[in-house]
Design a protein around this motif. Structure first.
Motif, PDB file in Angstrom:
ATOM      1  N   ALA A  65       3.504  15.502  -4.123  1.00 48.91           N
ATOM      2  CA  ALA A  65       4.956  15.099  -5.156  1.00 48.91           C
ATOM      3  C   ALA A  65       4.385  14.290  -6.226  1.00 48.91           C
ATOM      4  O   ALA A  65       5.334  13.523  -6.212  1.00 48.91           O
ATOM      5  CB  ALA A  65       5.199  14.041  -3.416  1.00 48.91           C
ATOM      6  N   GLN A  66       3.767  13.853  -6.603  1.00 51.35           N
ATOM      7  CA  GLN A  66       2.812  13.173  -7.862  1.00 51.35           C
ATOM      8  C   GLN A  66       3.658  13.466  -9.131  1.00 51.35           C
ATOM      9  O   GLN A  66       4.031  14.213  -8.776  1.00 51.35           O
ATOM     10  CB  GLN A  66       1.285  13.499  -8.145  1.00 51.35           C
ATOM     11  CG  GLN A  66       0.686  12.912  -6.848  1.00 51.35           C
ATOM     12  CD  GLN A  66      -1.114  13.088  -7.111  1.00 51.35           C
ATOM     13  OE1 GLN A  66      -1.710  12.081  -7.839  1.00 51.35           O
ATOM     14  NE2 GLN A  66      -1.758  14.046  -6.978  1.00 51.35           N
ATOM     15  N   GLY A  67       3.686  12.815  -9.770  1.00 51.37           N
ATOM     16  CA  GLY A  67       4.538  13.069 -11.458  1.00 51.37           C
ATOM     17  C   GLY A  67       5.620  12.850 -11.220  1.00 51.37           C
ATOM     18  O   GLY A  67       6.089  13.139 -12.771  1.00 51.37           O
ATOM     19  N   ASN A  68       6.359  12.440 -10.291  1.00 50.39           N
ATOM     20  CA  ASN A  68       7.641  12.143 -10.463  1.00 50.39           C
ATOM     21  C   ASN A  68       8.381  10.687 -10.334  1.00 50.39           C
ATOM     22  O   ASN A  68       9.448  10.209  -9.750  1.00 50.39           O
ATOM     23  CB  ASN A  68       8.437  12.487  -8.806  1.00 50.39           C
ATOM     24  CG  ASN A  68       8.203  14.465  -9.460  1.00 50.39           C
ATOM     25  OD1 ASN A  68       8.273  14.990  -9.882  1.00 50.39           O
ATOM     26  ND2 ASN A  68       6.949  15.208  -8.510  1.00 50.39           N
ATOM     27  N   GLY A  83       0.657  -1.098  -0.046  1.00 53.54           N
ATOM     28  CA  GLY A  83      -0.042  -0.126   0.086  1.00 53.54           C
ATOM     29  C   GLY A  83       0.456   1.108  -0.158  1.00 53.54           C
ATOM     30  O   GLY A  83       2.091   1.008   0.574  1.00 53.54           O
ATOM     31  N   TYR A  84       0.415   2.133  -0.168  1.00 51.68           N
ATOM     32  CA  TYR A  84       0.983   3.242  -0.930  1.00 51.68           C
ATOM     33  C   TYR A  84       0.547   4.495  -0.618  1.00 51.68           C
ATOM     34  O   TYR A  84      -0.948   4.363  -0.995  1.00 51.68           O
ATOM     35  CB  TYR A  84       2.231   3.179  -1.788  1.00 51.68           C
ATOM     36  CG  TYR A  84       1.593   3.077  -2.792  1.00 51.68           C
ATOM     37  CD1 TYR A  84       0.077   3.582  -3.802  1.00 51.68           C
ATOM     38  CD2 TYR A  84       1.103   1.559  -2.972  1.00 51.68           C
ATOM     39  CE1 TYR A  84      -0.815   2.715  -4.970  1.00 51.68           C
ATOM     40  CE2 TYR A  84       0.922   1.132  -5.019  1.00 51.68           C
ATOM     41  CZ  TYR A  84      -0.441   1.912  -4.965  1.00 51.68           C
ATOM     42  OH  TYR A  84      -0.978   1.307  -6.571  1.00 51.68           O
ATOM     43  N   TRP A  85       0.590   5.860  -0.258  1.00 49.26           N
ATOM     44  CA  TRP A  85       0.190   6.531  -0.524  1.00 49.26           C
ATOM     45  C   TRP A  85       1.666   8.310  -0.806  1.00 49.26           C
ATOM     46  O   TRP A  85       2.952   8.261   0.814  1.00 49.26           O
ATOM     47  CB  TRP A  85      -1.188   7.754   0.532  1.00 49.26           C
ATOM     48  CG  TRP A  85      -0.406   8.658   1.917  1.00 49.26           C
ATOM     49  CD1 TRP A  85      -0.257   6.950   2.706  1.00 49.26           C
ATOM     50  CD2 TRP A  85       0.067   8.708   2.111  1.00 49.26           C
ATOM     51  NE1 TRP A  85       0.495   7.572   3.569  1.00 49.26           N
ATOM     52  CE2 TRP A  85       0.231   8.833   4.071  1.00 49.26           C
ATOM     53  CE3 TRP A  85       0.126  10.057   1.772  1.00 49.26           C
ATOM     54  CZ2 TRP A  85       1.261   9.281   4.426  1.00 49.26           C
ATOM     55  CZ3 TRP A  85       0.728  11.361   2.925  1.00 49.26           C
ATOM     56  CH2 TRP A  85       1.508  10.426   4.265  1.00 49.26           C
ATOM     57  N   LEU A  86       0.930   9.246  -1.372  1.00 47.53           N
ATOM     58  CA  LEU A  86       1.910  10.627  -0.829  1.00 47.53           C
ATOM     59  C   LEU A  86       1.663  11.917  -0.905  1.00 47.53           C
ATOM     60  O   LEU A  86      -0.373  11.684  -1.214  1.00 47.53           O
ATOM     61  CB  LEU A  86       2.750  10.718  -2.648  1.00 47.53           C
ATOM     62  CG  LEU A  86       3.806  10.303  -3.460  1.00 47.53           C
ATOM     63  CD1 LEU A  86       4.063  10.042  -4.495  1.00 47.53           C
ATOM     64  CD2 LEU A  86       5.063  10.067  -2.745  1.00 47.53           C
ATOM     65  N   VAL A  87       1.704  12.447  -0.226  1.00 52.02           N
ATOM     66  CA  VAL A  87       1.008  14.522  -0.616  1.00 52.02           C
ATOM     67  C   VAL A  87       0.801  14.319  -2.083  1.00 52.02           C
ATOM     68  O   VAL A  87       1.772  14.017  -3.271  1.00 52.02           O
ATOM     69  CB  VAL A  87       2.211  15.453   0.265  1.00 52.02           C
ATOM     70  CG1 VAL A  87       1.752  14.850   1.337  1.00 52.02           C
ATOM     71  CG2 VAL A  87       3.209  15.438  -0.634  1.00 52.02           C
ATOM     72  N   GLY A 129     -12.242   3.728  -9.966  1.00 50.17           N
ATOM     73  CA  GLY A 129     -11.749   4.595  -9.886  1.00 50.17           C
ATOM     74  C   GLY A 129     -10.277   5.360  -9.447  1.00 50.17           C
ATOM     75  O   GLY A 129     -11.120   7.180  -9.770  1.00 50.17           O
ATOM     76  N   ASN A 130      -9.651   5.104  -8.841  1.00 49.91           N
ATOM     77  CA  ASN A 130      -8.610   5.119  -8.994  1.00 49.91           C
ATOM     78  C   ASN A 130      -7.000   5.086  -9.412  1.00 49.91           C
ATOM     79  O   ASN A 130      -6.154   4.617  -9.442  1.00 49.91           O
ATOM     80  CB  ASN A 130      -7.867   5.023  -7.380  1.00 49.91           C
ATOM     81  CG  ASN A 130      -6.821   5.758  -6.821  1.00 49.91           C
ATOM     82  OD1 ASN A 130      -6.820   6.588  -7.052  1.00 49.91           O
ATOM     83  ND2 ASN A 130      -6.664   5.636  -5.495  1.00 49.91           N
ATOM     84  N   ASP A 131      -7.336   6.424 -10.537  1.00 53.44           N
ATOM     85  CA  ASP A 131      -6.829   5.722 -11.854  1.00 53.44           C
ATOM     86  C   ASP A 131      -5.219   6.168 -11.643  1.00 53.44           C
ATOM     87  O   ASP A 131      -4.662   5.591 -12.329  1.00 53.44           O
ATOM     88  CB  ASP A 131      -7.259   7.034 -12.613  1.00 53.44           C
ATOM     89  CG  ASP A 131      -8.551   6.036 -13.154  1.00 53.44           C
ATOM     90  OD1 ASP A 131      -8.986   4.981 -12.781  1.00 53.44           O
ATOM     91  OD2 ASP A 131      -9.782   7.053 -13.942  1.00 53.44           O
ATOM     92  N   ILE A 158       7.886   8.488  -7.877  1.00 54.68           N
ATOM     93  CA  ILE A 158       8.823   8.584  -6.362  1.00 54.68           C
ATOM     94  C   ILE A 158       7.510   6.763  -5.355  1.00 54.68           C
ATOM     95  O   ILE A 158       8.271   6.304  -5.115  1.00 54.68           O
ATOM     96  CB  ILE A 158       8.197   9.617  -5.240  1.00 54.68           C
ATOM     97  CG1 ILE A 158       8.629  10.935  -5.981  1.00 54.68           C
ATOM     98  CG2 ILE A 158       7.955   9.187  -3.530  1.00 54.68           C
ATOM     99  CD1 ILE A 158       8.076  12.136  -5.232  1.00 54.68           C
ATOM    100  N   VAL A 159       6.561   6.894  -6.287  1.00 60.02           N
ATOM    101  CA  VAL A 159       5.966   5.816  -5.793  1.00 60.02           C
ATOM    102  C   VAL A 159       6.420   4.594  -6.987  1.00 60.02           C
ATOM    103  O   VAL A 159       6.830   3.482  -6.055  1.00 60.02           O
ATOM    104  CB  VAL A 159       4.773   5.554  -5.054  1.00 60.02           C
ATOM    105  CG1 VAL A 159       4.034   4.318  -5.228  1.00 60.02           C
ATOM    106  CG2 VAL A 159       4.206   6.405  -3.991  1.00 60.02           C
ATOM    107  N   SER A 160       5.918   4.788  -7.478  1.00 58.34           N
ATOM    108  CA  SER A 160       6.200   3.382  -8.170  1.00 58.34           C
ATOM    109  C   SER A 160       7.777   3.585  -7.914  1.00 58.34           C
ATOM    110  O   SER A 160       8.270   1.863  -7.506  1.00 58.34           O
ATOM    111  CB  SER A 160       6.786   4.197  -9.951  1.00 58.34           C
ATOM    112  OG  SER A 160       5.529   4.060 -10.153  1.00 58.34           O
ATOM    113  N   CYS A 161       9.368   3.921  -8.203  1.00 57.44           N
ATOM    114  CA  CYS A 161      10.381   3.575  -7.472  1.00 57.44           C
ATOM    115  C   CYS A 161      10.690   3.034  -5.870  1.00 57.44           C
ATOM    116  O   CYS A 161      11.110   1.917  -5.617  1.00 57.44           O
ATOM    117  CB  CYS A 161      11.073   4.743  -7.717  1.00 57.44           C
ATOM    118  SG  CYS A 161      11.489   5.343  -9.376  1.00 57.44           S
TER     119      CYS A 161
END
Ligand SMILES: CC(C)(COP(=O)(O)OP(=O)(O)OC[C@H]1O[C@@H](n2cnc3c(N)ncnc32)[C@H](O)[C@@H]1OP(=O)(O)O)[C@@H](O)C(=O)NCCC(=O)NCCS
Length: 178
Positions: A103-106, A96-100, A136-138, A108-111
């Protein structure tokens, strides 16, 4: 100390009680965006709630039932990624994961998930890792799809989210898929 260097400026580390204020601030400043998809946001009402979460995570780490790490991006705590529900009998777990929001679009979570997967398969010798995300959480579904997870189907009404049951998309990766 358990930690991963993911890439330049991106580190994962176990959460400790002194991180509670920063982690709570990250949640509190991103409440409206996070609560759409994360059921625990509304019950996180104070830094003490976050401190309790960190204590529980430390106990689960000690009992080898989950590993929750903070994500530090350029030294700021910007989210978490965790290996949850570790089932040693069947050698499976969920990520599981979440980001502020900012910080999206970099990547960060995939890596970060890639590092966690390597740890799960190579160090813990797990056989199967799942990612579940609400239909729906694309942005979330894009993570396992980007990392080559296998889409297995829909878990019908698998999560109570914002006052109703929500369907979940289930993705998996096996050690043999690597
Ligand atoms: C789900 C969530 C973590 C996705 O965040 P994200 O930033 O889109 O995901 P990543 O960090 O993997 O970044 C991927 C994005 O960075 C880009 N990117 C840049 N460098 C990259 C790299 N080196 N590797 C991969 N992607 C990279 C990708 O193209 C993608 O951008 P796009 O969405 O414009 O196509 C975030 O939206 C979130 O926390 N949402 C709220 C909570 C939530 O839904 N949690 C999951 C519950 S199941």
């Amino acid at each position: 100390m358990f930690s991963f260097h993911v890439r330049e400026g991106l580190e994962l580390g176990l959460l400790e009680e002194h991180h509670a204020e920063d982690l709570y601030a990250a949640v509190d400043m991103n409440r409206d965006y996070l609560r759409q998809w994360l059921p625990w946001v509304d019950v996180t009402k104070s830094p003490e709630d976050t401190q309790q979460f960190i204590r529980t995570s430390a106990m689960e780490f000690a009992s080898r039932s989950s590993i929750v790490t903070g994500i530090w991006w350029d030294s700021s705590l910007v989210g978490t990624v965790g290996l949850h529900k570790i089932d040693w009998m069947n050698r499976r777990a969920e990520i599981g994961y979440w980001l502020v929001e900012q910080a999206q679009g970099n990547g960060i979570v995939s890596c970060s998930v890639t590092s966690m997967l390597r740890y799960a398969f190579h160090d813990l010798d797990l056989h199967r890792v799942e990612i579940r995300c609400a239909v729906g959480n694309d942005k979330s579904r894009a993570v396992p799809e980007r990392l080559g997870f296998h889409f297995e189907g829909i878990c019908r009404e698998g999560q109570w989210l914002n006052g109703k049951y929500t369907d979940l998309r289930i993705y998996s990766k096996l050690a043999s898929d690597l």
